[in-house]
Each structure stands twice: as C-alpha cells, then as structure tokens.
Motif scaffolding. Sequence first.
Motif, PDB file in Angstrom:
ATOM      1  N   ASN A  51       0.870  -1.180   0.000  1.00 20.25           N
ATOM      2  CA  ASN A  51       0.000   0.000   0.000  1.00 20.25           C
ATOM      3  C   ASN A  51       0.906   1.228   0.000  1.00 20.25           C
ATOM      4  OD1 ASN A  51      -2.120   1.772   0.223  1.00 20.25           O
ATOM      5  ND2 ASN A  51      -2.371   1.487   2.441  1.00 20.25           N
ATOM      6  N   LEU A  52       1.286   1.674  -1.184  1.00 24.69           N
ATOM      7  CA  LEU A  52       2.286   2.727  -1.317  1.00 24.69           C
ATOM      8  C   LEU A  52       1.658   4.110  -1.178  1.00 24.69           C
ATOM      9  CD1 LEU A  52       4.315   1.293  -4.354  1.00 24.69           C
ATOM     10  CD2 LEU A  52       4.796   1.025  -1.915  1.00 24.69           C
ATOM     11  N   ARG A  53       2.344   4.943  -0.408  1.00 23.32           N
ATOM     12  CA  ARG A  53       1.971   6.364  -0.300  1.00 23.32           C
ATOM     13  C   ARG A  53       3.174   7.138   0.225  1.00 23.32           C
ATOM     14  NH1 ARG A  53       0.903   8.228   4.758  1.00 23.32           N
ATOM     15  NH2 ARG A  53       0.784   6.665   6.444  1.00 23.32           N
ATOM     16  N   GLU A  54       3.145   8.421   0.077  1.00 22.88           N
ATOM     17  CA  GLU A  54       4.267   9.247   0.538  1.00 22.88           C
ATOM     18  C   GLU A  54       4.095   9.581   2.015  1.00 22.88           C
ATOM     19  OE1 GLU A  54       6.613  12.731  -1.625  1.00 22.88           O
ATOM     20  OE2 GLU A  54       4.785  13.502  -0.665  1.00 22.88           O
ATOM     21  N   PHE A  55       5.160   9.450   2.790  1.00 25.42           N
ATOM     22  CA  PHE A  55       5.135   9.795   4.218  1.00 25.42           C
ATOM     23  C   PHE A  55       6.549  10.159   4.651  1.00 25.42           C
ATOM     24  CE2 PHE A  55       6.183   5.349   4.062  1.00 25.42           C
ATOM     25  CZ  PHE A  55       7.093   5.155   5.083  1.00 25.42           C
ATOM     26  N   ASP A  56       6.616  10.771   5.824  1.00 23.75           N
ATOM     27  CA  ASP A  56       7.902  11.182   6.392  1.00 23.75           C
ATOM     28  C   ASP A  56       8.420  10.056   7.283  1.00 23.75           C
ATOM     29  OD1 ASP A  56      10.095  12.343   7.472  1.00 23.75           O
ATOM     30  OD2 ASP A  56       9.086  14.182   8.131  1.00 23.75           O
ATOM     31  N   ILE A  57       9.499   9.415   6.853  1.00 26.79           N
ATOM     32  CA  ILE A  57      10.013   8.271   7.602  1.00 26.79           C
ATOM     33  C   ILE A  57      10.597   8.699   8.942  1.00 26.79           C
ATOM     34  CG2 ILE A  57      12.350   8.302   6.608  1.00 26.79           C
ATOM     35  CD1 ILE A  57      12.121   5.200   6.489  1.00 26.79           C
ATOM     36  N   THR A 114      18.457  11.949  13.350  1.00 25.00           N
ATOM     37  CA  THR A 114      17.737  12.023  12.073  1.00 25.00           C
ATOM     38  C   THR A 114      18.044  13.270  11.268  1.00 25.00           C
ATOM     39  OG1 THR A 114      15.836  13.083  13.136  1.00 25.00           O
ATOM     40  CG2 THR A 114      15.838  10.663  12.988  1.00 25.00           C
ATOM     41  N   GLY A 115      18.760  14.201  11.838  1.00 25.71           N
ATOM     42  CA  GLY A 115      19.006  15.452  11.122  1.00 25.71           C
ATOM     43  C   GLY A 115      17.815  16.381  11.261  1.00 25.71           C
ATOM     44  N   ASN A 116      17.930  17.548  10.659  1.00 23.72           N
ATOM     45  CA  ASN A 116      16.883  18.568  10.808  1.00 23.72           C
ATOM     46  C   ASN A 116      15.863  18.549   9.676  1.00 23.72           C
ATOM     47  OD1 ASN A 116      18.112  19.582  13.171  1.00 23.72           O
ATOM     48  ND2 ASN A 116      19.546  20.831  11.934  1.00 23.72           N
ATOM     49  N   ASN A 117      16.219  17.967   8.542  1.00 23.91           N
ATOM     50  CA  ASN A 117      15.330  18.006   7.377  1.00 23.91           C
ATOM     51  C   ASN A 117      14.354  16.832   7.392  1.00 23.91           C
ATOM     52  OD1 ASN A 117      16.730  20.273   6.410  1.00 23.91           O
ATOM     53  ND2 ASN A 117      18.226  18.959   5.357  1.00 23.91           N
ATOM     54  N   ASP A 118      13.201  17.078   6.748  1.00 23.02           N
ATOM     55  CA  ASP A 118      12.245  15.992   6.570  1.00 23.02           C
ATOM     56  C   ASP A 118      12.807  14.977   5.566  1.00 23.02           C
ATOM     57  OD1 ASP A 118      10.547  17.270   8.280  1.00 23.02           O
ATOM     58  OD2 ASP A 118       9.384  18.245   6.676  1.00 23.02           O
ATOM     59  N   CYS A 119      12.357  13.714   5.703  1.00 30.86           N
ATOM     60  CA  CYS A 119      12.828  12.666   4.785  1.00 30.86           C
ATOM     61  C   CYS A 119      11.610  11.889   4.310  1.00 30.86           C
ATOM     62  CB  CYS A 119      13.824  11.750   5.495  1.00 30.86           C
ATOM     63  SG  CYS A 119      14.568  10.526   4.401  1.00 30.86           S
ATOM     64  N   LYS A 120      11.063  12.308   3.184  1.00 34.14           N
ATOM     65  CA  LYS A 120       9.847  11.700   2.681  1.00 34.14           C
ATOM     66  C   LYS A 120      10.174  10.626   1.640  1.00 34.14           C
ATOM     67  CE  LYS A 120       6.792  15.612   3.550  1.00 34.14           C
ATOM     68  NZ  LYS A 120       5.795  16.557   2.981  1.00 34.14           N
ATOM     69  N   ILE A 121       9.499   9.485   1.788  1.00 32.80           N
ATOM     70  CA  ILE A 121       9.667   8.395   0.831  1.00 32.80           C
ATOM     71  C   ILE A 121       8.287   7.881   0.426  1.00 32.80           C
ATOM     72  CG2 ILE A 121      11.850   7.716   1.890  1.00 32.80           C
ATOM     73  CD1 ILE A 121      10.418   5.242   2.992  1.00 32.80           C
ATOM     74  N   ILE A 122       8.281   7.090  -0.665  1.00 30.76           N
ATOM     75  CA  ILE A 122       7.041   6.430  -1.096  1.00 30.76           C
ATOM     76  C   ILE A 122       7.177   4.949  -0.770  1.00 30.76           C
ATOM     77  CG2 ILE A 122       5.604   5.814  -3.069  1.00 30.76           C
ATOM     78  CD1 ILE A 122       6.425   8.422  -4.378  1.00 30.76           C
ATOM     79  N   ALA A 123       6.368   4.470   0.178  1.00 30.43           N
ATOM     80  CA  ALA A 123       6.452   3.087   0.633  1.00 30.43           C
ATOM     81  C   ALA A 123       5.186   2.752   1.400  1.00 30.43           C
ATOM     82  CB  ALA A 123       7.691   2.876   1.490  1.00 30.43           C
ATOM     83  N   ASP A 124       5.141   1.540   1.965  1.00 29.73           N
ATOM     84  CA  ASP A 124       4.019   1.110   2.802  1.00 29.73           C
ATOM     85  C   ASP A 124       4.395   1.398   4.249  1.00 29.73           C
ATOM     86  OD1 ASP A 124       2.171  -0.354   4.362  1.00 29.73           O
ATOM     87  OD2 ASP A 124       1.767  -1.682   2.661  1.00 29.73           O
ATOM     88  N   GLU A 135      18.073   7.198  -1.917  1.00 31.06           N
ATOM     89  CA  GLU A 135      17.778   6.128  -0.967  1.00 31.06           C
ATOM     90  C   GLU A 135      17.851   6.616   0.464  1.00 31.06           C
ATOM     91  OE1 GLU A 135      20.669   3.130  -1.834  1.00 31.06           O
ATOM     92  OE2 GLU A 135      22.208   4.064  -0.578  1.00 31.06           O
ATOM     93  N   VAL A 136      17.288   5.783   1.325  1.00 28.73           N
ATOM     94  CA  VAL A 136      17.267   6.050   2.767  1.00 28.73           C
ATOM     95  C   VAL A 136      17.967   4.898   3.467  1.00 28.73           C
ATOM     96  CG1 VAL A 136      15.805   6.279   4.802  1.00 28.73           C
ATOM     97  CG2 VAL A 136      15.133   7.353   2.651  1.00 28.73           C
TER      98      VAL A 136
END
Length: 659
Positions: free
Chosen positions: A504-510, A536-546, A583-584
């Motif tokens: 169930n793929l969607r974009e979210f902040d890991i 985790t650092g200061n920036n958001d890290c958005k990926i497309i995954a379940d 990649e993450v």
Amino acid sequence: MNHAIVSTISDRCKRCYSCIRECPAAAIRVVDAQAQVIEERCIACGHCVKVCSQDAKQILSEIDLAFELLNTNKAVAIVAPSFAASFPENYKKVPTALRKLGFTQVVETAFGADLIANHYSEILKSETDKTIISSACPAVVSFIQKYYVELVPNLAKVVSPMIALGRYLKQELGDEIKIVFIGPCVAKKHEAVDDEVYGVIDAVLTFHELKEMFDEKQIAINSLEESEFDPPHAMMGKAYPLAGGLLKTTDINDDVLEKDIIVVEGKKKVLEIIEEIAHNNINAKFTDILFCEGCISGPAIDTTLNYYSRREKVIDYINDKINNVDRRVWKSNLYNARKLNLIRNFKADNQRRPMPSEEKIKEILAQTKKFTPKDELNCGACGYETCREYAIAIAKGLAEKEMCLPYLIDELRNAYENLSNTQEQLRIAEKLASIGQLAAGVAHEINNPLGTILLYTSMLKKELEKYYNDDRYKADFELIIEEANRCKNIVSNLLNFARQGKLNLREFDIKKSIEDVLKPFTVNPSYRNIDFILNTGNNDCKIIADEDQLKQVFINVIKNACDAMNESEKKALTVNLNCTDKEVTLEFSDTGIGIPKENQSKIFTPFFTTKSIGKGTGLGLAISYGIIKMHKGNITFTSEEGKGTIFKITLPKNQLSNG
C-alpha cells in the motif's frame, strides 16, 4: 572415399572411456555423454571395438554387399592365413563351407605375401638413406598418413598381400570377377576403398561376419568334408599373420643381434617406434610393424583362444600344408606374375591439430580446478594418461570438461549443496504458507476482540471527555486506540506477507514514523533503563512506501535489540537515519551481547530461537526481511559476540520508479 568403418551405438555407451584410453589416434571424443568416433581421424585399428565391454562400438558390416556379389556367380574368396586361429577345430573345412556359401573359388591370401616378398628385398637394397617402414598393415599406414606425415616417404611403396593377390587374380581370371577378402582385420575395410587401390577388392568380411553368413544360410561347418584351397598355393606367405612373418617370407635376416632389422608388434610398441623414427633416433634399415600382436590378434579374429594357442594353430596349419605345395608350380606362378604392378604410392592425410598455447592449457586446467601441478591427479579416469594431455585434448576439441571424474565429483557436491539449500528454502516457504493459513484462521477471532477494544476505548474516551478535560488521559486513550489498530495491521500484514500481498504505497515522512515507533518503547517500564538515541538530522525525509509494514519492521528490529541488552551493563539503542536523493539508510545499533558466529547464517530463518537475538523468535526478523525485499530494499547486519549488533536497512526513496 569416406566410409565410417567404426562407429558408436549411442544407447549402449556408458561413458567408461575405455575406448579413449585405447585409441592411438585420439579419434574419439565425448559428445552429449557419448563416446563418438571421429571418422576422419580414425585409423580403423579396431582397438576400441576390442576393449568396449558394452559392445557399443560397431564395425561397418559388408554382409549384404557380399551376398550381392555371390548372386553374380563370379565371387572369389581370398582368406587370410589366420583363419586357422578363428576356426581352430575345423579350419580344414572352411574352404568347403565357403564354396557351399556360393564362392566359385577359394584362395589363400598368403600367396599375395609370396608375390611381394622380392619387392621388399629390392627396396632394402636400393633405399639406404632412410628407415623403411613395412606397408602391409593398413592401420600403421593410416596412422602415419594422418599423424606422422613426415614419415610417409619412409613407407615401402609396395601393396599389401591382399591387394597383391587381388590384382593377380583379376589378371588371371578377368576383371569381371568379384573378390571378397576374409580376415581378422578391421582396417582392411578402409584399405579396400583407398583411392590408390580402389576397385581391386570388392568387399571385406571379418571372420565374425563370415560366421554370421554361415548361420544365416544354415551351413553347419562341422558336418562338412575337408577340402583344399584353390590355386595359386602359397609357401612361406602362410607365416605372414605371425610377428616377423614378412621377414620369413622375404628371407631377410631377423636375427636378434641384427640391428638393421626391427620387428615391432602391439599398439604401445608401435607408437614408440614410430616416434623414435620420426625423431631420427633409429638407424635401422627396415622396420616390420604390425599394430596388433600379429594378425592372429586382429580385432575381429573372433576366437576364445589366447595368443599362444592361436599362434600354435597357425603354425600347425603351416607345417601341415607347406610340404604339400609343388615348388615348381609355385615358382612358375611367381614368374608369370613378374610384370604385375605391385607398387603403390601413399598420400599424406594430415589430421594433426595445432598445439594450444601454454596459457590456453592453464586456463582449461583451471576450469577443472587444477591450479597447481599438485592438483593434477593424473588418475586416467578421463581416458588420458595425464591431466595435461586431457587439457590439450579439450583445447583441440577432442574432449570435454565433464570427462574429468574429480571435477564431476566436485560439481556433484556443489549441486547437492545447492539442492539442500533449495530444499531448505522450500521448507521455509512451506512454514510461511502454514503461517498464512494459521493467520487466516485466527485473523477473524483476533479482529473481533480488537474491534471490541477499539469500540469501548472510543466510548470511554468520549465519556471521560465529558467530565475531564485532561490531555494526559486523552493521549493515553489515543495510544490504546493506535496500538489496537496496529495489532489489526500486523495481522493483515502477516497475511499479505504469507500470501505475497501487494504494498500500500503512499508518501510519508520516515523520520516521523521512526519517532512514532520509538515512543511506546520509551514509556515502556520494561525498557526504562535503555537510552534511546535518535539521529535524524533537521530536514524531513519523505519516501514512497508502505508505512504500516515498515513500522512493523522497525518494531521487530527495535524489540529484538532491546531484549538482547537485558544482561548488558550499558544499555543504549542508537538509530541513525541518513537520507540521500535516491535512498534512505537506517542503522539500529545496540550494546547487547551480539550474535554468535555459528548462528549468524540463521538470523532470518523462521522459528530460529536464540538468546543472542532476544527473547522473541526469529519469525519477526524473517518477516521483516521479506517486507524489505518487497520494498526493493535490503537488510544487512554486523555483529561481534559481546559487542552488540548493527542492523542496516536500505530503502529506495521512490518505490514507483523501482517497479
């Protein structure tokens, strides 16, 4: 003209390589697990026929051709003097049996040996600058023509007794007669169709083929009367099938102390003497060479007698008949044949293949896992005496790697190990399938109480909000609802994993997902002594995954890490998040007891339970591994006993671009 004199019966060949070991011409190669005769390289010596225990080598049969010639009523049989060894009990009845078969005349081939005797004497007197090699054995002639072309001029330019008698009979009886040679030699079939002498002999039969013809025509040889051969009769030519018989015929001195004359018989000695002559290591004037141990040991002699008994039978025949020959008639026949052409030339038919380079030989040896001289066992199982000869044969296209027994054993062991691994994977797959069936069976039962928990928790939350406006209670109820929903997702994900369900793929902040996953662990009293460190650092890290499935992975890894630190003095779990454009990477590092080396290979095996990976089972990690693989990512780990474990998870940022 090309004739496959010897060929392989494929369904009988058992890959024993006996024929390869015995072939002096390296004229046999294994193709599709069958030892096939290479026609253009074969010298028709028949050694492969003699050694094949499975009767997988067959000789070209000329029985049908012989019957056709008999139907002309002009067929004449010429019989090799070794017939006494093939028909030891009734050889005096053979002429009668041949006439009953339909031959108009039956003549001794031995007279052909008498015809050529003087020619050898003259050659020895005229040729003094080189070692003359007798040309009566067609296998020897063919071997020199194909593999020692530089020795072709050394061959005595004289026809064999078979050709000599054939020419004599066609001169005396007319060209319309049909001559059938009968003897123990396979190579005679090849000689008869040689361009230099073609047309003299119309068919060649082995003694075995002759016996088949007797059986087919129901000729019981034992019941027949004895009879003599038709003229011309032979004198000492009868000794031709014995080693040194040629010298006896020509009256050449073959004294053991006479170094100018050498008599050689048998494959091994023949190969040695030809090699010595080729390298100018022999100063002899004349060498009488027979590939077999005399013609009485020909591949088609067809008798159960041993060498010495066969020799005795031929000698008995000579002693019995030689004194009955009228010498005046014999000399008259020789005189009448004085103008007969008994000379022939020999052409080179080079079949030698170029020697491969040393680099190529080493490359082939390496392919069969022979990297040093110590690795070369020289066991001979491939049919070649040494591993180096075997590698050279492969380079020349005469052998294949699968002929090496040690190599095959190694390959078999590797195949067995691969099969074992495949069976283990099947076993795991069966267990996962069982998990899927189990999950399907209990999912409904689990979801029902979870639904009740969610319902009443929501009701309690609303009821308490009427009386209390406390964020602490509200957060607690929300956590209960969130964890109950997570339980439902875990059951659903377990089903999807076992059944290879879709993501169930969607974009979210890991980054936020990791924080959400860690929060219940930080408030859990069981883990109050563990320091949870998130980088985790200061920036958001958005990926497309379940997101739900990845959260399940993170929980499994974190829980095992926490359980592994129960006995550690320093308890710390560090999560490092590194996000690039493509990649993450997440690293979960604990200070637990580590994983013993002997268990590291089993870390993702379902139901593998060990203290070293926490109190839970390996099922969670196995499911995690499967989920990451579904996301086109990877899990690796490094661990040293007593120094903790680092699980590293790598994921692509965009699942859509990765298929």
